[in-house]
Design a protein around this motif. Structure first.
Motif, short mmCIF file in Angstrom:
data_model
loop_
_atom_site.label_atom_id
_atom_site.label_comp_id
_atom_site.label_asym_id
_atom_site.label_seq_id
_atom_site.Cartn_x
_atom_site.Cartn_y
_atom_site.Cartn_z
N LEU A 254 0.84 -1.18 0.00
CA LEU A 254 0.00 0.00 0.00
C LEU A 254 0.88 1.24 0.00
CD1 LEU A 254 -2.83 1.34 0.39
CD2 LEU A 254 -2.38 1.20 2.83
N SER A 255 0.56 2.18 -0.88
CA SER A 255 1.27 3.46 -0.92
C SER A 255 0.25 4.57 -0.82
CB SER A 255 2.04 3.61 -2.24
OG SER A 255 3.02 2.61 -2.35
N VAL A 256 0.44 5.50 0.10
CA VAL A 256 -0.49 6.60 0.31
C VAL A 256 0.31 7.90 0.34
CG1 VAL A 256 -2.18 7.60 1.90
CG2 VAL A 256 -2.00 5.12 1.69
N THR A 257 -0.24 8.94 -0.27
CA THR A 257 0.41 10.24 -0.25
C THR A 257 -0.65 11.33 -0.17
OG1 THR A 257 1.90 11.74 -1.38
CG2 THR A 257 0.49 10.41 -2.77
N VAL A 258 -0.28 12.46 0.40
CA VAL A 258 -1.16 13.62 0.42
C VAL A 258 -0.52 14.77 -0.33
CG1 VAL A 258 -2.35 12.99 2.55
CG2 VAL A 258 -0.26 14.32 2.67
N SER A 259 0.61 14.52 -0.96
CA SER A 259 1.33 15.54 -1.70
C SER A 259 1.33 15.16 -3.17
CB SER A 259 2.77 15.63 -1.19
OG SER A 259 3.53 16.49 -2.00
N GLU A 260 1.02 16.12 -4.04
CA GLU A 260 0.96 15.82 -5.47
C GLU A 260 2.33 15.56 -6.09
OE1 GLU A 260 -1.60 17.63 -8.11
OE2 GLU A 260 -3.15 18.05 -6.64
N ASP A 261 3.42 16.00 -5.46
CA ASP A 261 4.74 15.79 -6.04
C ASP A 261 5.47 14.59 -5.43
OD1 ASP A 261 5.08 17.02 -3.61
OD2 ASP A 261 6.66 18.37 -4.29
N ALA A 262 4.78 13.79 -4.62
CA ALA A 262 5.40 12.62 -4.00
C ALA A 262 5.63 11.53 -5.04
CB ALA A 262 4.51 12.09 -2.88
N GLN A 263 6.68 10.76 -4.86
CA GLN A 263 6.97 9.64 -5.74
C GLN A 263 6.47 8.36 -5.09
OE1 GLN A 263 8.51 9.66 -8.86
NE2 GLN A 263 8.13 11.85 -8.69
N LEU A 264 5.64 7.62 -5.81
CA LEU A 264 5.11 6.35 -5.31
C LEU A 264 5.79 5.20 -6.02
CD1 LEU A 264 1.31 7.22 -5.25
CD2 LEU A 264 2.91 7.19 -3.35
N PRO A 265 5.84 4.03 -5.39
CA PRO A 265 6.41 2.85 -6.06
C PRO A 265 5.63 2.50 -7.31
CG PRO A 265 5.99 2.41 -3.73
CD PRO A 265 5.40 3.74 -4.04
N GLY A 266 6.28 1.85 -8.26
CA GLY A 266 5.64 1.43 -9.50
C GLY A 266 4.66 0.30 -9.27
N GLY A 267 3.81 0.03 -10.26
CA GLY A 267 2.76 -0.97 -10.14
C GLY A 267 3.24 -2.40 -10.22
N ASN A 268 4.36 -2.67 -10.87
CA ASN A 268 4.78 -4.06 -11.04
C ASN A 268 5.88 -4.48 -10.09
OD1 ASN A 268 3.00 -4.65 -13.10
ND2 ASN A 268 4.35 -3.78 -14.64
N GLY A 269 6.49 -3.54 -9.40
CA GLY A 269 7.62 -3.93 -8.58
C GLY A 269 7.46 -3.69 -7.11
N GLY A 270 6.51 -2.85 -6.72
CA GLY A 270 6.35 -2.57 -5.30
C GLY A 270 7.55 -1.83 -4.77
N SER A 271 7.92 -2.09 -3.53
CA SER A 271 9.07 -1.43 -2.94
C SER A 271 9.94 -2.46 -2.26
CB SER A 271 8.62 -0.37 -1.94
OG SER A 271 7.92 -0.98 -0.88
N ASP A 272 11.21 -2.09 -2.10
CA ASP A 272 12.10 -3.00 -1.38
C ASP A 272 11.95 -2.75 0.12
OD1 ASP A 272 13.48 -0.69 -0.78
OD2 ASP A 272 15.10 -1.06 -2.19
N THR A 273 12.71 -3.39 0.92
CA THR A 273 12.55 -3.28 2.37
C THR A 273 12.88 -1.91 2.90
OG1 THR A 273 14.77 -4.14 2.70
CG2 THR A 273 12.95 -5.73 2.76
N GLY A 274 13.60 -1.10 2.13
CA GLY A 274 13.94 0.24 2.58
C GLY A 274 12.90 1.27 2.20
#
Length: 109
Positions: A24-44
């Motif tokens: 799950l990725s949530v942001t309230v800022s329009e310029d925030a960078q979210l993880p991509g749809g196919n890779g998700g995020s790493d542990t960091g």
């Protein structure tokens, strides 16, 4: 699934059963960078191999299973509301006509 989790779901899932992963990725800022749809995020928390999307744009968020591209589900927001409203109005008018006809017939008969 833990014993408490299985109990919370009313026994629908068995204790010890493995569930699909959820990101799950949530942001309230329009310029925030979210993880991509196919890779998700790493542990960091950094974007994974799927690249990165942008908040508020047409990008995708989170990872998915089953080979999907990570796009959000369609909820019918593009439905022709005018046509659906007109069909509902016609149906309601037809139903009201039937009720009036049945009442008149009972009153005469």
């Amino acid at each position: 699934m833990t014993e408490a989790g299985a109990e919370a779901f009313g026994g629908f899932y068995a204790a010890g059963a493995e569930r699909d992963p959820v990101d799950l990725s949530v942001t309230v800022s329009e310029d925030a960078q979210l993880p991509g749809g196919n890779g998700g995020s790493d542990t960091g928390g950094a974007p994974g191999p799927g690249g990165s999307g942008t908040a508020g744009g047409a990008g995708t968020t989170g990872s998915t299973t089953g080979g999907a591209d990570g796009a959000l589900a369609s909820i019918g927001s593009g439905a022709p509301l005018g046509a659906l409203g007109a069909a509902a109005a016609v149906t309601a008018a037809a139903g009201a006509g039937v009720v009036v006809a049945v009442r008149r017939r009972r009153a005469l008969g």
